[in-house]
Design an enzyme around this catalytic site. Structure first.
Site, PDB file in Angstrom:
ATOM      1  N   ALA A 165      -1.727  34.427  38.220  1.00 62.92           N
ATOM      2  CA  ALA A 165      -2.770  34.374  39.240  1.00 62.92           C
ATOM      3  C   ALA A 165      -2.409  35.129  40.510  1.00 62.92           C
ATOM      4  O   ALA A 165      -3.175  35.150  41.465  1.00 62.92           O
ATOM      5  CB  ALA A 165      -3.090  32.922  39.591  1.00 62.92           C
ATOM      6  N   SER A 168       2.790  34.063  42.644  1.00 58.78           N
ATOM      7  CA  SER A 168       4.250  34.089  42.589  1.00 58.78           C
ATOM      8  C   SER A 168       4.851  32.955  41.780  1.00 58.78           C
ATOM      9  O   SER A 168       5.842  32.347  42.164  1.00 58.78           O
ATOM     10  CB  SER A 168       4.840  34.071  43.998  1.00 58.78           C
ATOM     11  OG  SER A 168       5.522  35.252  44.265  1.00 58.78           O
ATOM     12  N   GLU A 202      14.883  39.873  39.918  1.00 63.57           N
ATOM     13  CA  GLU A 202      13.625  40.509  39.510  1.00 63.57           C
ATOM     14  C   GLU A 202      13.837  41.982  39.159  1.00 63.57           C
ATOM     15  O   GLU A 202      13.361  42.473  38.135  1.00 63.57           O
ATOM     16  CB  GLU A 202      12.595  40.402  40.639  1.00 63.57           C
ATOM     17  CG  GLU A 202      11.909  39.065  40.748  1.00 63.57           C
ATOM     18  CD  GLU A 202      10.876  38.870  39.664  1.00 63.57           C
ATOM     19  OE1 GLU A 202      10.069  39.790  39.424  1.00 63.57           O
ATOM     20  OE2 GLU A 202      10.876  37.792  39.044  1.00 63.57           O
ATOM     21  N   ASP A 214       7.971  37.595  48.319  1.00 62.76           N
ATOM     22  CA  ASP A 214       7.638  36.346  47.636  1.00 62.76           C
ATOM     23  C   ASP A 214       8.754  35.320  47.735  1.00 62.76           C
ATOM     24  O   ASP A 214       8.521  34.140  48.007  1.00 62.76           O
ATOM     25  CB  ASP A 214       7.315  36.630  46.171  1.00 62.76           C
ATOM     26  CG  ASP A 214       6.086  37.496  46.007  1.00 62.76           C
ATOM     27  OD1 ASP A 214       5.338  37.643  46.984  1.00 62.76           O
ATOM     28  OD2 ASP A 214       5.880  38.022  44.905  1.00 62.76           O
TER      29      ASP A 214
END
Length: 421
Positions: A165, A168, A202, A214
């Site tokens: 969505a 995060s 990440e 984030d």
């Protein structure tokens, strides 16, 4: 930049019940942990998802962002293996010392648990998939060649952050994991350091070229405030965001269109920005003056650069208005941000445009897509008395176009990551 990445993640089923607070949720997760592993966890930690109020695709350009932590979170119950402990280089000596056993309520069939298991010594990019890549990535960067001794552990994950969505969900899992290990292993990492490490997880392990926003929002957010973050210096300032006190609400409109940052679209935008900065003789777009002449760039690169330069100005303008107590005054900046993301950065989609346009027509003060784009969610700043009107209008507009019904829900600025139990 933003958050969830669709590595064939299983459908989400949270242990949270409507109205259940974090303490009750943590107690339920502890009980489930004991059922799964046969003993109690050492503790339970949570990390929220985030909404980016404004400042999109500026973070990896050393720019400004203004996210806030939300009242939906990932929660992990963790127990260190008793045959290994901090201060010992894991993976050596008795077998099993560095085994990590993961379980998640994100189950493929909506029932039971999804499981994963790995040895820390065997971790490398590509060795973990789906939701397990996020805690595995954190372990990988912590236990790297210049890292710390991470023992094996057991972890049970639950999350109420919607997957795909743009809120995060993946970073929430990473942050919950690193906060838990920081406490249990007494690593002494401060919040900026944990943000940098989860960004490395990440970038290097998951393979998504995201920025620092984030993780920072999840780690440093506070109730009733947004986080004004300078992504170059990591200087962070809390900015008042008392939406309820001003008779407003923030609605998230989850279009249901999944997106991924580990694919080509996100990386192509980042490469275009780097190309533009080089062509303009700058280390990053942060160093390019707002009124710079872009005529020497190819049309696509010029559009990408124009978005980043104008978005940074909009973030600064939003901070100025919030500090002056003019919450309604940020609406026009949100609308301008969406137009720039749609036209110059080209990361919107028909569903996001429909959500924004419909919300504005139904009475929203401002609205825009949030997150990396290519799907995900839009946000709308709405007078509290008109939330149902906006919600109904959006649902009707999607139905009239034969599109999947969006999920529309309110979020409030919440507390950052920490121990719950």
């Amino acid at each position: 930049m933003t958050g969830p990445h669709t590595h064939q993640q299983p459908a989400q089923k949270s242990a949270r019940r409507p109205g259940q607070d974090d303490a009750a949720r943590a107690e339920a997760l502890s009980r489930r942990f004991a059922e799964v592993y046969g003993h109690d966890p050492d503790g339970v930690w949570r990390a929220p998802g985030r909404v980016n109020l404004i400042g999109e695709h500026t973070d990896y350009n050393d720019g400004f962002v203004l996210p806030f932590a939300i009242d939906r979170s990932a929660m992990v119950a963790v127990r260190l293996r008793r045959d290994a402990g901090p201060g010992r280089r894991t993976g050596q000596g008795q077998a099993g010392h560095d085994v990590v056993d993961l379980a998640s309520t994100w189950a493929p069939d909506g029932e039971g648990l999804s499981r994963a298991r790995f040895r820390i010594a065997d971790l490398a990019p590509g060795t973990a998939a789906g939701w397990s890549a996020y805690p595995a990535g954190v372990v990988h960067v912590l236990a790297g060649p210049d890292g710390v001794d991470v023992p094996g552990f057991e972890l049970l994950l639950d999350s109420t952050v919607p997957v795909g969505a743009g809120l995060s969900s993946s970073h929430a899992v990473e942050v919950a994991t690193i906060v838990a290990l920081n406490d249990l292993l007494d690593l002494g990492l401060d919040r900026p350091a944990m943000a940098r490490l989860t960004q490395r997880a990440e970038n290097e392990f998951v393979g998504a070229p995201t920025g620092i926003m984030d993780q920072s929002a999840s780690l440093m957010g506070r109730a009733g405030a947004a986080l004004f973050l300078d992504c170059r210096t990591q200087e962070a300032q809390l900015v008042p965001l008392p939406v309820a006190e001003h008779g407003l609400a923030v609605l998230v409109i989850d279009t249901g269109v999944a997106h991924s940052h580990a694919d080509g679209g996100y990386g192509a935008r980042r490469a275009s920005c780097e190309h533009g900065a080089t062509a303009l003789g700058a280390a990053s777009l942060r160093d390019v003056p707002a009124g710079a002449d872009l005529t020497g760039l190819d049309p696509e690169t010029a559009r990408r650069v124009r978005h980043v330069l104008s978005e940074n100005r909009r973030v600064l303008g939003t901070v100025e208005r919030l500090r002056a107590g003019d919450l309604a005054g940020i609406g026009a900046l949100l609308v301008a941000s969406h137009a720039s993301l749609r036209d110059d950065y080209e990361v919107s989609c028909p569903e996001l445009d429909l959500a924004v346009d419909t919300a504005l027509a139904a009475g929203a003060v401002g609205a825009r897509m949030t997150g990396g784009g290519f799907g995900g969610s839009a946000i709308a700043l709405v007078p509290a008395a008109r939330t149902e009107q906006v919600r109904d209008a959006v649902a009707q507009a999607f139905a009239e176009q034969g599109r999947r019904a969006p999920q529309v829900f309110a979020v409030v600025p919440g507390e950052g990551a920490g121990r719950v139990r």
